[in-house]
Design a protein around this motif. Structure first.
Motif, PDB file in Angstrom:
ATOM      1  N   VAL A   8      82.536 -40.187 -26.209  1.00  0.00           N
ATOM      2  CA  VAL A   8      82.547 -41.518 -26.809  1.00  0.00           C
ATOM      3  C   VAL A   8      81.102 -41.972 -26.946  1.00  0.00           C
ATOM      4  N   LEU A   9      80.719 -42.336 -28.166  1.00  0.00           N
ATOM      5  CA  LEU A   9      79.368 -42.840 -28.418  1.00  0.00           C
ATOM      6  C   LEU A   9      79.428 -44.342 -28.604  1.00  0.00           C
ATOM      7  N   ALA A  10      78.525 -45.051 -27.927  1.00  0.00           N
ATOM      8  CA  ALA A  10      78.415 -46.507 -28.054  1.00  0.00           C
ATOM      9  C   ALA A  10      77.333 -46.816 -29.073  1.00  0.00           C
ATOM     10  N   ASP A  23      85.664 -28.501 -27.097  1.00  0.00           N
ATOM     11  CA  ASP A  23      85.645 -27.306 -26.251  1.00  0.00           C
ATOM     12  C   ASP A  23      84.555 -27.482 -25.197  1.00  0.00           C
ATOM     13  N   ARG A  24      83.296 -27.523 -25.636  1.00  0.00           N
ATOM     14  CA  ARG A  24      82.180 -27.745 -24.711  1.00  0.00           C
ATOM     15  C   ARG A  24      81.510 -29.062 -25.058  1.00  0.00           C
ATOM     16  N   ILE A  25      81.219 -29.869 -24.054  1.00  0.00           N
ATOM     17  CA  ILE A  25      80.487 -31.121 -24.257  1.00  0.00           C
ATOM     18  C   ILE A  25      79.022 -30.844 -23.966  1.00  0.00           C
ATOM     19  N   LEU A  26      78.148 -31.194 -24.896  1.00  0.00           N
ATOM     20  CA  LEU A  26      76.727 -30.843 -24.820  1.00  0.00           C
ATOM     21  C   LEU A  26      75.833 -32.011 -24.423  1.00  0.00           C
ATOM     22  N   VAL A  27      76.417 -33.164 -24.097  1.00  0.00           N
ATOM     23  CA  VAL A  27      75.650 -34.342 -23.693  1.00  0.00           C
ATOM     24  C   VAL A  27      76.165 -34.842 -22.352  1.00  0.00           C
ATOM     25  N   ARG A  28      75.372 -35.706 -21.711  1.00  0.00           N
ATOM     26  CA  ARG A  28      75.744 -36.288 -20.418  1.00  0.00           C
ATOM     27  C   ARG A  28      75.972 -37.790 -20.573  1.00  0.00           C
ATOM     28  N   VAL A  29      76.707 -38.358 -19.662  1.00  0.00           N
ATOM     29  CA  VAL A  29      76.932 -39.806 -19.658  1.00  0.00           C
ATOM     30  C   VAL A  29      75.590 -40.515 -19.589  1.00  0.00           C
ATOM     31  N   GLY A  30      75.392 -41.500 -20.465  1.00  0.00           N
ATOM     32  CA  GLY A  30      74.155 -42.273 -20.490  1.00  0.00           C
ATOM     33  C   GLY A  30      73.039 -41.664 -21.304  1.00  0.00           C
ATOM     34  N   GLN A  31      73.210 -40.431 -21.771  1.00  0.00           N
ATOM     35  CA  GLN A  31      72.166 -39.773 -22.563  1.00  0.00           C
ATOM     36  C   GLN A  31      72.069 -40.412 -23.938  1.00  0.00           C
TER      37      GLN A  31
END
Length: 102
Positions: A8-10, A23-31
């Protein structure tokens, strides 16, 4: 959850975009991410039985609830103006910011 691995992008306080069945998530929370940056790979997580992308655009309403918008309004080719005024739905939503925060 039905959408499996989800990003989810804010986009400020009012808009969110959601990408499901990853499949694969390439970002982290808060990035902080930039336009064109890969955030995930398409997959079949959740209740999907084959690879697919679930894409949603939501807007926060004055009462605090989130309203789903037609994502096609945000996917028009560059340089093409999109308006829903002729359909009686009011002006097109604003363009989402180029920089996002998941």
């Amino acid at each position: 959850w039905q959408l499996g691995r989800t990003v989810v992008l804010a986009h400020g306080d009012r808009y969110r975009t959601l990408f499901g069945h990853c499949d694969r998530i390439l970002v982290r929370v808060g990035q902080r991410v930039e336009a064109g940056q890969s955030i995930a790979t398409v997959g079949a997580s959740g209740r999907a039985i084959s690879p697919r992308l679930h894409y949603e655009v939501r807007r926060r309403e004055p009462d605090g609830s989130w309203r789903a918008l037609d994502p096609g309004l945000f996917l028009a080719p560059a340089g093409v103006a999109v308006s829903t005024e002729s359909a009686g739905a009011g002006p097109a939503p604003p363009t989402l910011p180029r920089a996002f925060r998941p």
